[in-house]
Design an enzyme around this catalytic site. Structure first.
Site, short mmCIF file in Angstrom:
data_model
loop_
_atom_site.label_atom_id
_atom_site.label_comp_id
_atom_site.label_asym_id
_atom_site.label_seq_id
_atom_site.Cartn_x
_atom_site.Cartn_y
_atom_site.Cartn_z
N GLY A 40 5.54 2.33 -16.30
CA GLY A 40 4.85 3.61 -16.25
C GLY A 40 3.71 3.73 -17.25
CG ASN A 48 -1.24 1.08 -4.81
OD1 ASN A 48 -0.45 1.33 -5.74
ND2 ASN A 48 -1.41 -0.14 -4.32
CG HIS A 88 -3.32 -4.58 -5.74
ND1 HIS A 88 -1.99 -4.89 -5.51
CD2 HIS A 88 -3.99 -5.77 -5.67
CE1 HIS A 88 -1.88 -6.18 -5.29
NE2 HIS A 88 -3.06 -6.74 -5.39
CB SER A 127 -8.72 -2.51 -6.33
OG SER A 127 -9.33 -3.77 -6.49
CG ASP A 172 -1.47 -4.50 -2.07
OD1 ASP A 172 -1.18 -3.36 -2.50
OD2 ASP A 172 -0.83 -5.52 -2.33
NE ARG A 182 10.72 -2.27 4.18
CZ ARG A 182 10.69 -2.59 2.88
NH1 ARG A 182 10.48 -1.68 1.97
NH2 ARG A 182 10.85 -3.84 2.50
C1 GRF Z 1 0.19 -2.23 -12.60
O1 GRF Z 1 -0.31 -3.51 -12.86
C2 GRF Z 1 -0.30 -1.72 -11.28
O2 GRF Z 1 -1.58 -2.17 -10.96
C3 GRF Z 1 0.71 -2.32 -10.33
O3 GRF Z 1 1.93 -2.26 -11.01
C4 GRF Z 1 1.71 -2.26 -12.41
C5 GRF Z 1 2.36 -1.03 -12.95
O4 GRF Z 1 2.35 -1.00 -14.35
N1 GRF Z 1 0.68 -1.61 -9.08
P1 GRF Z 1 2.85 0.31 -15.12
O5 GRF Z 1 4.27 0.59 -14.62
O6 GRF Z 1 1.91 1.41 -14.80
O7 GRF Z 1 2.85 -0.07 -16.57
#
Ligand code: GRF
Length: 215
Positions: A15, A109, A111, A138, A147, A67
């Site tokens: 987080g 999101n 990524h 991104s 993604d 899911r």
């Molecule tokens: C980040 O690298 C984000 O890009 C990816 O998951 C990771 C999450 O890190 N989707 P955090 O939990 O926000 O520290």
């Protein structure tokens, strides 16, 4: 004063992006994080939410047969907080088309790669193994394919000869903490939209992501 944009953040882990968003929301007061939801009970992000006195929920995906069942329950929980925007911030779940459809135009999101390069997991290793000279992160609207939604903004950096997957992970996280809150502010300021499959920024089609160079 207008009601601030209501944001629900979905997490599975540390987080640190959530923390950047919490800090940014307090600094700029353009949006309010109404809830944090995790599919992992031990996610450190849940503790961050508690510290910030933000309502948090834990929903274990393992308690559902498929899911679809999990995603429908997740929708019920999220929608109690009436979000204007849903943010995936390290939420390690593949989402059903129904879930994505429910939040179309209002789910983002982040990524850790320069999409469309290196979708999926282990992106830092993928970048190194591919011999890339640049890497980054991104922010994109979420669509049904993993993604693959249209990219709004990227932060990029140069890969150095001494970089490892770990060092890249650290550096890329730092820039994530800049670009994700920035894009959320654009959304909160009504500068950003996603109409007929096309991202618009300031009412103009965005043909290329906005790129910030952190090299
Ligand atoms: C980040 O690298 C984000 O890009 C990816 O998951 C990771 C999450 O890190 N989707 P955090 O939990 O926000 O520290």
């Amino acid at each position: 004063m207008d009601k601030p944009l209501s944001v629900v953040v979905l997490i599975s882990g540390s987080g640190s992006n959530l923390q950047a968003l919490i800090d940014d929301s307090r600094k700029h007061q353009l949006y309010k994080i109404s809830a944090v939801i995790s599919n992992k009970e031990a996610a450190k992000g849940l503790e961050r939410a508690r510290q910030a006195e933000i309502p948090s929920r834990y929903l274990d995906h393992k308690g559902f047969a498929d899911r679809h069942g999990f995603d429908q329950q997740l929708i019920r929980i999220i929608d109690r907080f009436q979000p204007d925007l849903v943010l995936l911030a390290g939420f390690m779940r593949i989402l059903t088309a129904g879930f994505v459809q429910h939040y179309q135009r209002r789910m983002l999101n982040i990524h850790p790669s320069l999409l469309p390069r290196h979708k999926g997991l282990n992106t830092h290793l993928q970048a190194l193994k591919s011999g890339d000279s640049e890497h980054g992160a991104s922010v994109h609207f979420v669509t049904a394919n993993l993604d693959s939604g249209p990219v709004i903004a990227q932060g990029k950096l140069s890969i150095q000869s001494e970089d490892s997957a770990d060092s890249l992970a650290q550096k890329v996280l730092q820039l994530e903490h800049q670009i994700y809150p920035l894009v959320v502010r654009w959304f909160a300021e009504n500068r950003l939209d996603f109409i007929d499959g096309q991202v618009q920024l300031d009412s103009l089609p965005l043909s290329q992501p906005v790129v910030f160079d952190f090299s």
